[in-house]
Enzyme design. Structure first.
Site, PDB file in Angstrom:
ATOM      1  N   ARG A  56       0.844  -1.231  -0.088  1.00 38.63           N
ATOM      2  CA  ARG A  56      -0.107  -0.079  -0.026  1.00 38.63           C
ATOM      3  C   ARG A  56       0.935   1.352  -0.040  1.00 38.63           C
ATOM      4  O   ARG A  56       0.528   2.045  -0.619  1.00 38.63           O
ATOM      5  CB  ARG A  56      -0.984   0.024   1.211  1.00 38.63           C
ATOM      6  CG  ARG A  56      -1.942   1.315   1.256  1.00 38.63           C
ATOM      7  CD  ARG A  56      -2.964   0.712   2.360  1.00 38.63           C
ATOM      8  NE  ARG A  56      -3.925   1.920   2.577  1.00 38.63           N
ATOM      9  CZ  ARG A  56      -4.223   2.695   3.591  1.00 38.63           C
ATOM     10  NH1 ARG A  56      -3.244   2.265   4.809  1.00 38.63           N
ATOM     11  NH2 ARG A  56      -4.791   3.629   3.524  1.00 38.63           N
ATOM     12  N   HIS A  60       0.776   4.215  -2.936  1.00 37.13           N
ATOM     13  CA  HIS A  60       0.563   5.665  -2.438  1.00 37.13           C
ATOM     14  C   HIS A  60       1.771   6.509  -2.589  1.00 37.13           C
ATOM     15  O   HIS A  60       1.338   7.704  -2.882  1.00 37.13           O
ATOM     16  CB  HIS A  60       0.072   5.932  -0.749  1.00 37.13           C
ATOM     17  CG  HIS A  60      -1.383   5.194  -0.512  1.00 37.13           C
ATOM     18  ND1 HIS A  60      -1.972   5.894   0.570  1.00 37.13           N
ATOM     19  CD2 HIS A  60      -2.176   4.112  -0.977  1.00 37.13           C
ATOM     20  CE1 HIS A  60      -3.089   5.302   0.571  1.00 37.13           C
ATOM     21  NE2 HIS A  60      -2.982   4.173  -0.335  1.00 37.13           N
ATOM     22  N   ASP A  61       2.829   5.953  -2.674  1.00 36.64           N
ATOM     23  CA  ASP A  61       3.998   6.908  -3.091  1.00 36.64           C
ATOM     24  C   ASP A  61       3.898   7.136  -4.663  1.00 36.64           C
ATOM     25  O   ASP A  61       3.998   8.433  -5.126  1.00 36.64           O
ATOM     26  CB  ASP A  61       5.261   6.066  -2.946  1.00 36.64           C
ATOM     27  CG  ASP A  61       6.518   6.765  -3.142  1.00 36.64           C
ATOM     28  OD1 ASP A  61       6.416   8.196  -3.027  1.00 36.64           O
ATOM     29  OD2 ASP A  61       7.506   6.402  -3.623  1.00 36.64           O
ATOM     30  N   VAL A  64       1.524   9.885  -6.012  1.00 37.18           N
ATOM     31  CA  VAL A  64       1.728  11.332  -5.759  1.00 37.18           C
ATOM     32  C   VAL A  64       2.996  11.613  -6.039  1.00 37.18           C
ATOM     33  O   VAL A  64       3.793  11.172  -5.347  1.00 37.18           O
ATOM     34  CB  VAL A  64       1.324  11.671  -4.322  1.00 37.18           C
ATOM     35  CG1 VAL A  64       1.346  12.959  -3.905  1.00 37.18           C
ATOM     36  CG2 VAL A  64      -0.156  11.246  -3.872  1.00 37.18           C
ATOM     37  N   GLY A  66       4.729  10.640  -8.438  1.00 34.86           N
ATOM     38  CA  GLY A  66       5.708   9.541  -8.977  1.00 34.86           C
ATOM     39  C   GLY A  66       6.057   8.807  -7.789  1.00 34.86           C
ATOM     40  O   GLY A  66       6.112   9.095  -6.697  1.00 34.86           O
ATOM     41  N   SER A  70       8.409  10.253  -1.724  1.00 35.52           N
ATOM     42  CA  SER A  70       7.986  11.372  -0.903  1.00 35.52           C
ATOM     43  C   SER A  70       7.089  10.962   0.214  1.00 35.52           C
ATOM     44  O   SER A  70       6.808  11.722   1.195  1.00 35.52           O
ATOM     45  CB  SER A  70       7.225  12.347  -1.969  1.00 35.52           C
ATOM     46  OG  SER A  70       6.057  11.695  -2.852  1.00 35.52           O
ATOM     47  N   GLU A  82       3.082  14.175   3.153  1.00 38.79           N
ATOM     48  CA  GLU A  82       2.315  13.383   2.635  1.00 38.79           C
ATOM     49  C   GLU A  82       1.708  12.186   3.670  1.00 38.79           C
ATOM     50  O   GLU A  82       0.664  11.905   3.812  1.00 38.79           O
ATOM     51  CB  GLU A  82       2.830  12.766   1.546  1.00 38.79           C
ATOM     52  CG  GLU A  82       2.570  13.062   0.094  1.00 38.79           C
ATOM     53  CD  GLU A  82       3.515  12.251  -1.000  1.00 38.79           C
ATOM     54  OE1 GLU A  82       3.136  11.059  -1.040  1.00 38.79           O
ATOM     55  OE2 GLU A  82       4.199  13.030  -1.599  1.00 38.79           O
ATOM     56  N   ASN A  88      -3.482   8.795   4.386  1.00 43.72           N
ATOM     57  CA  ASN A  88      -2.126   8.003   4.565  1.00 43.72           C
ATOM     58  C   ASN A  88      -1.949   7.837   6.314  1.00 43.72           C
ATOM     59  O   ASN A  88      -1.050   7.132   6.710  1.00 43.72           O
ATOM     60  CB  ASN A  88      -0.792   8.745   4.129  1.00 43.72           C
ATOM     61  CG  ASN A  88      -0.994   8.794   2.567  1.00 43.72           C
ATOM     62  OD1 ASN A  88      -1.261   7.966   1.979  1.00 43.72           O
ATOM     63  ND2 ASN A  88      -0.238   9.676   1.887  1.00 43.72           N
ATOM     64  N   PRO A 155      -6.574   7.651  -5.292  1.00 47.62           N
ATOM     65  CA  PRO A 155      -7.846   7.170  -5.561  1.00 47.62           C
ATOM     66  C   PRO A 155      -8.615   6.938  -4.248  1.00 47.62           C
ATOM     67  O   PRO A 155      -8.215   6.343  -3.444  1.00 47.62           O
ATOM     68  CB  PRO A 155      -7.794   6.035  -6.404  1.00 47.62           C
ATOM     69  CG  PRO A 155      -6.443   5.648  -6.581  1.00 47.62           C
ATOM     70  CD  PRO A 155      -5.618   6.912  -6.041  1.00 47.62           C
ATOM     71  N   HIS A 185      -5.645  -5.621  -3.421  1.00 46.39           N
ATOM     72  CA  HIS A 185      -6.670  -5.687  -1.886  1.00 46.39           C
ATOM     73  C   HIS A 185      -6.737  -7.102  -1.549  1.00 46.39           C
ATOM     74  O   HIS A 185      -7.327  -7.288  -0.449  1.00 46.39           O
ATOM     75  CB  HIS A 185      -8.177  -5.145  -2.416  1.00 46.39           C
ATOM     76  CG  HIS A 185      -8.111  -3.556  -2.482  1.00 46.39           C
ATOM     77  ND1 HIS A 185      -9.199  -3.117  -2.933  1.00 46.39           N
ATOM     78  CD2 HIS A 185      -7.234  -2.895  -2.293  1.00 46.39           C
ATOM     79  CE1 HIS A 185      -9.008  -1.603  -2.980  1.00 46.39           C
ATOM     80  NE2 HIS A 185      -7.741  -1.621  -2.794  1.00 46.39           N
ATOM     81  N   THR A 240      -8.421 -14.725   2.978  1.00 45.19           N
ATOM     82  CA  THR A 240      -6.917 -14.974   3.141  1.00 45.19           C
ATOM     83  C   THR A 240      -6.326 -13.749   3.156  1.00 45.19           C
ATOM     84  O   THR A 240      -5.348 -13.557   2.341  1.00 45.19           O
ATOM     85  CB  THR A 240      -6.474 -16.030   1.792  1.00 45.19           C
ATOM     86  OG1 THR A 240      -6.768 -15.329   0.565  1.00 45.19           O
ATOM     87  CG2 THR A 240      -7.332 -17.195   1.724  1.00 45.19           C
ATOM     88  N   ASP A 245      -3.339 -14.185  -3.363  1.00 43.18           N
ATOM     89  CA  ASP A 245      -3.927 -14.687  -4.416  1.00 43.18           C
ATOM     90  C   ASP A 245      -5.164 -14.138  -5.153  1.00 43.18           C
ATOM     91  O   ASP A 245      -5.079 -12.873  -4.865  1.00 43.18           O
ATOM     92  CB  ASP A 245      -4.287 -16.268  -3.619  1.00 43.18           C
ATOM     93  CG  ASP A 245      -5.469 -15.730  -2.434  1.00 43.18           C
ATOM     94  OD1 ASP A 245      -5.858 -14.505  -2.394  1.00 43.18           O
ATOM     95  OD2 ASP A 245      -5.364 -16.368  -1.452  1.00 43.18           O
TER      96      ASP A 245
END
Length: 314
Positions: A56, A60-61, A64, A66, A70, A82, A88, A155, A185, A240, A245
């Site tokens: 994650r 997230h890096d 924002v 690229g 950051s 950030e 975050n 997003p 996810h 799981t 998977d």
């Protein structure tokens, strides 16, 4: 003029890394990848939520400014970074990147960027969780700017399909990338606040989102009542939670996706087809996920190699 500036900004945001190479550190720091893997392995042995956190964090890096690390910078003085922006706040396991950076600095000081270490750690997190392994192109640089206000560019779990598509396409990512990367996810946990909109006061005529499996919704409503006061209440992202998977896609097509943004994948023919394909074939999901991770990981934005991942060089 405004649209020209916006298009130039988006173009600079999606500058795909022509300088990236899987052999980037072959001569300057050949043991870097092993050192990062060791740090991730050690942390995961003590805390099985680490892989989801690292995957994650990388996502997230990259979304924002690229993939410029950051998201690792600390707030300082009047600047809120950030990592302290609303989306975050729940990021964790920054210490894993710190430990990996310390190990790499001992081997080859000032050579390997924090952005590359985070990209490698995300790959290792997936591999250690039973997911695919791949060669990570390297050569990213670390950014010097980190603003909490820009974290709103991520997003959101409430996004619909058109909002998701726009967010990904602005970063040079396709609809297939959107579906494949959302498959991340499969690891992790979501707090009630991120899916509360689907299980209470959904709209004027439904308390619960009618696209949600009724039994699944009832279980979520027990865990997350309308006025939930339990800070860490929530649900695993799939059945799981520590295994990488395709269970996420299998549950999604049964109406057991948590977020509005998960359900949004079923509202468009192309994304629905891909979700069904990935539910049917873990191999196809893994193959698409690897390609999309490499594409996302190629969005560049930095200028330096930080000595300390939490602080810009002086």
């Amino acid at each position: 003029m405004a649209s020209l500036v916006a298009s130039l900004f988006i173009f600079s945001l999606v500058r795909l890394g022509d300088a990236l190479s899987v052999d980037y550190y072959a001569e300057t720091c050949p043991q870097a990848e092993a050192a990062v893997m060791e740090a991730v392995k050690r942390a995961t042995a003590n805390d099985n939520t680490v892989p989801a956190a690292l995957l994650r964090m990388h996502f997230h890096d990259c979304f924002v400014r690229g993939c410029d690390a950051s998201v690792l910078l600390n707030s300082k003085g009047n600047n809120t970074a950030e990592k302290d922006g609303p989306p975050n706040i729940s990021l964790h396991a920054f210490y894993v990147i710190d430990n990996a950076k310390k190990a790499v600095e001992k081997l080859c000081p000032g050579v390997v960027s924090c952005a590359d270490i985070l990209a490698l750690a995300a790959r290792d997190a997936v591999a250690l969780s039973g997911g695919p392994k791949w060669e990570v192109p390297k050569g990213r640089k670390d950014g010097r700017v980190s603003k909490a206000s820009e974290s709103t560019q991520l997003p959101a779990p409430t996004f619909d399909f058109s909002q998701l598509k726009q967010s990904f396409s602005q970063r040079g990512l396709s609809t297939k990338d959107l579906v494949a990367l959302t498959g991340g996810h499969t690891l992790g946990f979501a707090h009630c606040s991120s899916f509360q909109n689907r299980i209470h006061n959904f709209d004027a005529t439904h308390d619960v989102d009618p696209s949600m499996n009724p039994g699944f919704a009832a279980r979520l409503r027990k865990v997350c009542p309308a006025h939930n006061k339990v800070k860490n209440a929530g649900s695993a992202m799939d059945s799981t939670t520590t295994v990488f998977d395709n269970a996420y896609f299998k549950l999604l097509i049964q109406g057991k996706g948590l977020f509005s943004s998960d359900e949004a994948l079923l509202t468009h023919p192309k994304t629905k087809r891909l979700a069904s394909k990935f539910a049917a074939s873990q191999e196809e999901f893994f193959e698409a996920f690897v390609k999309s991770m490499i594409r996302m990981g190629s969005i560049q934005g930095g200028q330096e190699v930080r000595k300390d991942c939490r602080v810009v060089n002086q």
